[in-house]
Design an enzyme around this catalytic site. Structure first.
Site, PDB file in Angstrom:
ATOM      1  N   CYS A 167       1.325   2.210  12.479  1.00  0.00           N
ATOM      2  CA  CYS A 167       2.297   3.173  11.951  1.00  0.00           C
ATOM      3  C   CYS A 167       2.587   4.292  12.943  1.00  0.00           C
ATOM      4  O   CYS A 167       3.634   4.903  12.913  1.00  0.00           O
ATOM      5  CB  CYS A 167       1.790   3.796  10.663  1.00  0.00           C
ATOM      6  SG  CYS A 167       1.513   2.548   9.453  1.00  0.00           S
ATOM      7  N   ALA A 185      -2.257  -6.711   0.249  1.00  0.00           N
ATOM      8  CA  ALA A 185      -2.637  -8.103   0.531  1.00  0.00           C
ATOM      9  C   ALA A 185      -2.667  -8.441   2.017  1.00  0.00           C
ATOM     10  O   ALA A 185      -3.465  -9.272   2.443  1.00  0.00           O
ATOM     11  CB  ALA A 185      -1.660  -9.047  -0.178  1.00  0.00           C
ATOM     12  N   HIS A 186      -1.806  -7.769   2.798  1.00  0.00           N
ATOM     13  CA  HIS A 186      -1.661  -8.272   4.169  1.00  0.00           C
ATOM     14  C   HIS A 186      -2.799  -7.873   5.112  1.00  0.00           C
ATOM     15  O   HIS A 186      -2.848  -8.311   6.250  1.00  0.00           O
ATOM     16  CB  HIS A 186      -0.278  -7.923   4.755  1.00  0.00           C
ATOM     17  CG  HIS A 186      -0.058  -6.511   5.175  1.00  0.00           C
ATOM     18  ND1 HIS A 186      -0.140  -6.119   6.489  1.00  0.00           N
ATOM     19  CD2 HIS A 186       0.267  -5.393   4.473  1.00  0.00           C
ATOM     20  CE1 HIS A 186       0.145  -4.825   6.575  1.00  0.00           C
ATOM     21  NE2 HIS A 186       0.387  -4.363   5.367  1.00  0.00           N
ATOM     22  N   GLN A 242      -7.778  -0.656   3.764  1.00  0.00           N
ATOM     23  CA  GLN A 242      -8.589  -1.207   4.858  1.00  0.00           C
ATOM     24  C   GLN A 242      -9.962  -1.672   4.385  1.00  0.00           C
ATOM     25  O   GLN A 242     -10.566  -2.537   5.009  1.00  0.00           O
ATOM     26  CB  GLN A 242      -8.768  -0.162   5.966  1.00  0.00           C
ATOM     27  CG  GLN A 242      -7.493   0.199   6.703  1.00  0.00           C
ATOM     28  CD  GLN A 242      -7.008  -0.882   7.651  1.00  0.00           C
ATOM     29  OE1 GLN A 242      -7.749  -1.747   8.098  1.00  0.00           O
ATOM     30  NE2 GLN A 242      -5.718  -0.841   7.969  1.00  0.00           N
ATOM     31  N   GLY A 247       0.812  -1.217   0.000  1.00  0.00           N
ATOM     32  CA  GLY A 247       0.000   0.000   0.000  1.00  0.00           C
ATOM     33  C   GLY A 247       0.842   1.263   0.000  1.00  0.00           C
ATOM     34  O   GLY A 247       0.511   2.237  -0.693  1.00  0.00           O
ATOM     35  N   THR A 269      11.614  -7.305 -10.811  1.00  0.00           N
ATOM     36  CA  THR A 269      11.101  -8.668 -10.983  1.00  0.00           C
ATOM     37  C   THR A 269       9.858  -8.861 -10.133  1.00  0.00           C
ATOM     38  O   THR A 269       9.863  -8.567  -8.933  1.00  0.00           O
ATOM     39  CB  THR A 269      12.188  -9.694 -10.592  1.00  0.00           C
ATOM     40  OG1 THR A 269      13.319  -9.451 -11.419  1.00  0.00           O
ATOM     41  CG2 THR A 269      11.704 -11.119 -10.753  1.00  0.00           C
ATOM     42  N   ASN A 304      -8.155   3.605   8.760  1.00  0.00           N
ATOM     43  CA  ASN A 304      -7.436   2.543   9.481  1.00  0.00           C
ATOM     44  C   ASN A 304      -7.509   2.677  10.994  1.00  0.00           C
ATOM     45  O   ASN A 304      -7.342   1.695  11.707  1.00  0.00           O
ATOM     46  CB  ASN A 304      -5.965   2.489   9.041  1.00  0.00           C
ATOM     47  CG  ASN A 304      -5.289   3.833   9.076  1.00  0.00           C
ATOM     48  OD1 ASN A 304      -5.747   4.777   8.428  1.00  0.00           O
ATOM     49  ND2 ASN A 304      -4.225   3.946   9.821  1.00  0.00           N
TER      50      ASN A 304
HETATM   51  C1  LIG Z   1      -5.094   2.766   5.032  1.00  0.00           C
HETATM   52  C2  LIG Z   1      -3.720   2.230   4.806  1.00  0.00           C
HETATM   53  N1  LIG Z   1      -2.988   2.685   3.775  1.00  0.00           N
HETATM   54  C3  LIG Z   1      -1.753   2.228   3.527  1.00  0.00           C
HETATM   55  C4  LIG Z   1      -1.171   1.281   4.324  1.00  0.00           C
HETATM   56  C5  LIG Z   1       0.214   0.834   4.037  1.00  0.00           C
HETATM   57  O1  LIG Z   1       0.225  -0.409   3.393  1.00  0.00           O
HETATM   58  P1  LIG Z   1       1.500  -1.365   3.404  1.00  0.00           P
HETATM   59  O2  LIG Z   1       1.674  -1.835   4.820  1.00  0.00           O
HETATM   60  O3  LIG Z   1       1.120  -2.492   2.468  1.00  0.00           O
HETATM   61  O4  LIG Z   1       2.649  -0.587   2.887  1.00  0.00           O
HETATM   62  C6  LIG Z   1      -1.896   0.766   5.414  1.00  0.00           C
HETATM   63  C7  LIG Z   1      -1.319  -0.259   6.297  1.00  0.00           C
HETATM   64  O5  LIG Z   1      -0.842   0.017   7.366  1.00  0.00           O
HETATM   65  C8  LIG Z   1      -3.209   1.257   5.665  1.00  0.00           C
HETATM   66  O6  LIG Z   1      -3.927   0.831   6.703  1.00  0.00           O
END
Ligand SMILES: Cc1ncc(COP(=O)(O)O)c(C=O)c1O
Length: 377
Positions: free
Chosen positions: A321, A200-201, A179, A71, A237, A151
């Site tokens: 974060c 994906a996670h 999200q 993301g 890749t 989030n």
């Molecule tokens: C709303 C949102 N955007 C972006 C991200 C960042 O994604 P990634 O962890 O795949 O870099 C997150 C994940 O923490 C998220 O919740």
């Protein structure tokens, strides 16, 4: 001791079926998808089949999906790529005060390169007003970027209404849907989306893989130059195993899971609101099915989090974060009007489709005991 994971907004367990789908691409079908021999062609086929699956999940075309490392990269690609294509003719971006850090910090960096950014206020529930967006658009605006499902507080924006305005005003519209993907409707055609970020996670897939949907015909400058992968838009890749896992995870998502999570979420909210001094942050109705965020009257979120962890329950005092931010105070909770103290007195509980009713019983029993202890003292 039992371990109960209620931090699914930060990351999720990989579904066993996702893992099974990925495995052959590590040990048997591990060729580079750009190689022209048989094994390379097989990897390429898996890559392209996955692209079709992700496209289908959001009603996009297969040629509108660009795989990324997640993301954060997809959001950086959208904002910087469009800025590089539009600057200096146009330099204005409209966003909100409740975006994920990877949008806010990209905007801040772009301001240093000559961008002008409007960070719109949101109301007490975390909604941005489509009218405010309309009013903020100028002839210098090239992009509106608004998070779909938040989030931290779970509020889901009316992206269809925002998309309509952007289309009328001929301004590009991007949403960060990390999200919300698989947790509410995401239909790029119906919602007039020009770009959308997925990963994906958060959906029981692997970490380190995501995608940017870019509507066909949009001019965007690539950030990674190299061997010309992803039609020259994102060299490097391809992470075939990760992408296969991402597609499998999106296929496994089902509307039934949303309904079940909604019921569980509401049970947690209703039980917690019976306690004096507890307030729900974010919207009551238009809310992500897996998100609960509450504030306590006089107890710090981290303290409650530590007590819960003692009982084996993992929650989050804010977003994952935020643990990297210097102030430690959530910009999202402040934007919906919480004081620094109240923002610090908050926790996020985020469930998943693997959450059981027994886990919720256990959580409610433990949190009631913890809060009871504080009420007495
Ligand atoms: C709303 C949102 N955007 C972006 C991200 C960042 O994604 P990634 O962890 O795949 O870099 C997150 C994940 O923490 C998220 O919740």
């Amino acid at each position: 001791m039992k371990q109960i994971y209620f931090d699914n907004a930060a990351s999720t367990k990989v579904d066993e079926r996702v893992l099974e789908a990925m495995k052959p691409y590590f040990t048997e079908k591990y060729a580079n998808a750009s190689s022209i021999h048989e094994m390379g062609v097989e990897a390429k086929r898996a890559l392209e089949d996955s692209r079709v699956k992700i496209a289908k999940a959001i009603n996009a075309g297969r040629d509108e999906i660009y795989f990324t490392s997640g993301g954060t990269e997809a959001n950086n690609f959208a904002l910087k790529g469009l800025f590089f294509s539009n600057f200096p003719k146009k330099n204005h971006i409209i966003t909100t005060k409740i975006e994920h850090d990877c949008i806010i910090n990209t905007c801040k960096w772009l301001e240093k390169q000559g961008a002008k950014v409007t960070y719109l206020d949101v109301d007490k529930e975390g909604f941005v007003s489509p009218r405010d967006i309309e009013r903020a658009i100028t002839d210098k605006t090239f992009l509106v970027t608004i998070i779909h499902g938040n989030n931290e507080i779970g509020t889901v924006q009316d992206i269809e209404a925002i998309g309509k305005i952007c289309k009328e005003k001929k301004v590009l519209f991007h949403t960060d849907a990390c999200q919300s993907f698989t947790k509410t409707i995401l239909d790029v055609r119906k919602q007039n989306l020009d770009l959308a970020t997925l990963n994906a996670h958060k959906i029981h897939g692997p970490k380190g893989v995501g995608a940017l949907y870019i509507r066909k015909g949009i001019e965007i400058t690539p950030l990674f130059h190299g061997g010309g992968h992803e039609k020259g838009m994102r060299s490097g890749t391809e992470n075939v195993s990760g992408i296969v896992g991402f597609a499998k995870a999106s296929e496994l998502a089902d509307r039934k899971h949303i309904e079940k999570m909604k019921e569980q979420r509401d049970r947690i909210i209703n039980e917690l609101l019976k306690f004096p001094g507890i307030k729900l942050n974010g919207a009551r109705e238009k809310r992500l099915c897996n998100n609960v965020n509450i504030s306590f009257e006089k107890i710090e979120g981290e303290v409650i989090g530590a007590y819960l962890e003692n009982d084996g329950i993992m929650t989050s005092a804010g977003s994952a974060c935020m643990s990297h931010s210097s102030s430690g105070i959530s910009h999202v909770l402040k934007a919906i009007g919480l004081s620094d103290e109240k923002a610090g007195n908050s926790i996020r509980i985020s469930i998943s489709r693997f959450t059981t009713d027994e886990e919720i019983d256990y959580f409610l029993e433990k949190i009631k005991k913890i809060l009871g202890k504080f009420q007495k003292s």
